[in-house]
Motif scaffolding. Structure first.
Motif, PDB file in Angstrom:
ATOM      1  N   HIS A 323      46.244  67.713  28.182  1.00 24.60           N
ATOM      2  CA  HIS A 323      47.009  67.570  26.933  1.00 24.60           C
ATOM      3  C   HIS A 323      48.031  66.432  27.011  1.00 24.60           C
ATOM      4  O   HIS A 323      47.902  65.556  27.856  1.00 24.60           O
ATOM      5  CB  HIS A 323      47.663  68.897  26.542  1.00 24.60           C
ATOM      6  CG  HIS A 323      46.690  70.041  26.594  1.00 24.60           C
ATOM      7  ND1 HIS A 323      45.835  70.335  25.563  1.00 24.60           N
ATOM      8  CD2 HIS A 323      46.398  70.920  27.598  1.00 24.60           C
ATOM      9  CE1 HIS A 323      45.071  71.372  25.907  1.00 24.60           C
ATOM     10  NE2 HIS A 323      45.386  71.743  27.135  1.00 24.60           N
ATOM     11  N   GLU A 338      52.263  73.943  27.590  1.00 17.25           N
ATOM     12  CA  GLU A 338      51.259  73.680  28.624  1.00 17.25           C
ATOM     13  C   GLU A 338      51.329  72.237  29.120  1.00 17.25           C
ATOM     14  O   GLU A 338      51.270  71.963  30.311  1.00 17.25           O
ATOM     15  CB  GLU A 338      49.855  73.974  28.064  1.00 17.25           C
ATOM     16  CG  GLU A 338      48.753  73.730  29.069  1.00 17.25           C
ATOM     17  CD  GLU A 338      47.364  73.975  28.491  1.00 17.25           C
ATOM     18  OE1 GLU A 338      47.269  74.395  27.329  1.00 17.25           O
ATOM     19  OE2 GLU A 338      46.378  73.742  29.219  1.00 17.25           O
ATOM     20  N   HIS A 392      45.338  72.923  33.735  1.00 10.85           N
ATOM     21  CA  HIS A 392      45.571  73.554  32.436  1.00 10.85           C
ATOM     22  C   HIS A 392      46.300  74.868  32.636  1.00 10.85           C
ATOM     23  O   HIS A 392      46.393  75.378  33.754  1.00 10.85           O
ATOM     24  CB  HIS A 392      44.238  73.797  31.709  1.00 10.85           C
ATOM     25  CG  HIS A 392      43.647  72.531  31.178  1.00 10.85           C
ATOM     26  ND1 HIS A 392      43.838  72.104  29.896  1.00 10.85           N
ATOM     27  CD2 HIS A 392      42.904  71.586  31.798  1.00 10.85           C
ATOM     28  CE1 HIS A 392      43.233  70.952  29.731  1.00 10.85           C
ATOM     29  NE2 HIS A 392      42.656  70.600  30.868  1.00 10.85           N
ATOM     30  N   ALA A 393      46.810  75.427  31.551  1.00 17.82           N
ATOM     31  CA  ALA A 393      47.405  76.752  31.584  1.00 17.82           C
ATOM     32  C   ALA A 393      47.070  77.409  30.260  1.00 17.82           C
ATOM     33  O   ALA A 393      46.973  76.735  29.241  1.00 17.82           O
ATOM     34  CB  ALA A 393      48.917  76.658  31.771  1.00 17.82           C
TER      35      ALA A 393
END
Ligand code: ZN
Length: 519
Positions: A323, A338, A392-393
């Protein structure tokens, strides 16, 4: 030619507004006190809305033309008639108070004020934002270039949404990729172009400018940031119609040596500390350019680069923080985003990997930017990544902290039959990861084992997912997902520096073990 109707007779909305104010002034003094601040505020905001302006560049086969871009509200606008005059011949026009008919090379175009619809030869085309009048000029949103222009001219129109340039007709812009490598006492930037370029360098306000010649150049991104002690960023700029790169050095007083190789397609620039060891001194034919110098010596193509002794390059580990920018990713209950969490973790992992002195670290993004998934993969492939890790989260259920390692899951029709593919052939971009799947799964396994040793963390078995960013990476590639980052679970454990340190160490150990097994 079509006649312009006389518009002076009818009182415009502006005149009516003035009458209204005049009546207020004469009749009601007290409400005016309240109105004055409101009017001033509105005026300031309204001006700010339309003040920002830069250029849009049309590249035609033998010329480039600029038109000003104006931000109005939250859309960017360009003057319609200027655009039409560049791409074709305006044969005539009929203007009414709130509509305009233009004829370009016998094509009839009709727009109406505050209307998103454009009529082109009696066919309606919908724009992203309404057509506006600004200072007596008909303004259309940038999206007009994408959706309407191809209906008006017979020439092909190449325009990438969000960019500030379009290529009209038989114009093939050069593209380029780049890499930054450490050299003793400096960094070397290599730009690889798709075709021959004519390069000239200069210095300006403490920065270096690399002019890319007269041919149009299409950058992947407007700006690339580095975490490098010598080079802070490269910025592409063609706002004056001349494509160039602006290099911002990380400190003052660096020397800049550059050359174009014999093919005319690869440009190398060394940024080095002055007074470095003899081995890094440039040959006498080379003039160092110092930013801030009054007359920049242009660098002749083919000029020699300083001979830099460099050992075998360290294997590259490419870290991808998912992102960025407007794409914030998931959000935790405490407001953690995130994109920020993974950037923090990537910084941690980078530090720990660098400490081993075994790897060169390449980041797909530095700072709050959002390169496309293809560009992230391209960065990995350009760096000849030994491994690629994307972070990622997200929502992984109520148990937190939790880690899942993913490898790429090809769609069923994409699955290769290894026998069908002749060896040594060029690997297609879309399927680059397929030939790496076994190694990726091994790496995922090694990671999972090391993560499982961190106390208090739930670690799931490695999983597969059709993650687009992994698809085109031509190296062992995994996604590390942390959980849970979601508004209904307490995600605070994930931002704990101790946990991030343990995750980083686990990655270093897993990598050493994985590389050890591979060789
Ligand atoms: Zn994500």
């Amino acid at each position: 030619m079509h006649a312009l109707p006389d518009r002076r007779m009818a009182p415009g909305p502006k005149a009516r507004g003035v009458n209204f104010l005049a009546k207020l002034l004469l009749r009601r003094t007290r409400p005016l006190l309240i109105f004055i601040p409101v009017i001033i505020l509105v005026t300031i905001f309204w001006q700010a809305r339309t003040l920002r302006s830069d250029n849009f560049i049309f590249y035609l086969p033998n010329a480039s033309h600029l038109v000003p871009v104006q931000a109005i509200g939250h859309a960017n606008y360009v003057p319609l008639l200027q655009v039409l005059n560049i791409v074709g011949k305006v044969q005539g026009l009929t203007a009414a108070r709130d509509s305009l008919k233009v004829y370009v090379d016998d094509v009839e175009i009709e727009v109406r004020q505050d209307d998103k619809k454009v009529r082109i030869v009696k066919k309606n085309i919908k724009l992203s934002d309404p057509v506006l009048m600004d200072n007596g000029q008909w303004m259309v949103p940038l999206n007009f270039i994408e959706v309407a222009l191809p209906q008006i001219i017979r020439e092909p129109v190449a325009y990438r949404l969000g960019s500030r340039r379009a290529y009209i007709g038989d114009v093939r812009p050069e593209s380029f990729s780049f890499r930054l490598d450490p050299i003793p006492n400096g960094s070397r930037l290599t730009l690889q172009f798709s075709g021959k370029v004519n390069i000239r360098t200069a210095s300006r306000n403490g920065k270096w400018v690399v002019y890319l010649g007269e041919k149009p150049v299409q950058p992947l991104e407007q700006k690339f940031n580095f975490q490098d002690p010598y080079l802070t960023n490269i910025q592409f700029d063609d706002q004056d119609g001349v494509p160039k790169l602006i290099l911002t050095p990380s400190s003052d007083g660096l020397n800049f040596y550059s050359k174009l190789d014999e093919s005319g397609k690869a440009f190398m620039a060394d940024l080095v500390k002055p007074g470095a060891a003899v081995a890094q001194q440039p040959p006498a034919t080379q003039t160092p350019t110092n930013p801030g110098a009054v007359v920049p010596p242009p660098v002749a193509p083919g000029a020699a680069l300083p001979a830099v002794p460099s050992g075998p390059a360290l294997p590259a580990v490419v870290l991808d923080a998912g992102h960025g920018a407007e794409d914030t990713g998931a959000r935790g209950g405490s407001g953690v985003l995130e994109k920020d969490l993974v950037a923090q973790l990537v910084a941690h992992v980078r530090t720990n990997l660098l400490a081993t002195r075994k790897y060169r670290i390449v980041l797909t993004r530095v700072g709050d930017v959002n390169p496309s998934l293809d560009q992230r993969a391209a960065t990995a492939n350009a760096a000849r990544a030994q491994v690629f890790i994307t972070f990622h989260a997200g929502n992984l259920g109520v148990r937190t902290p939790r880690i899942v390692v993913y490898t790429y899951q090809p769609s069923s029709k994409q699955l290769p039959s290894a026998e069908d593919r002749p060896p040594g052939l060029f690997i297609p971009w879309e399927t680059a990861q397929l030939s790496q799947l076994a190694a990726s799964q091994q790496f995922a396994q090694a990671l999972q084992q090391k993560f499982a040793a961190i106390s208090g963390v739930t670690v799931s078995p490695p999983a597969v997912a059709p993650m687009r960013v992994l698809r085109s990476v031509n190296a062992p590639a995994v996604a590390v997902e942390l959980g849970s980052l979601t508004t209904d679970v307490d995600s605070s454990a994930l931002t704990d520096p101790n946990l991030q340190e343990e995750i980083s160490n686990a990655i270093v150990q897993a990598l050493i073990e994985f590389k050890g097994r591979q060789t």
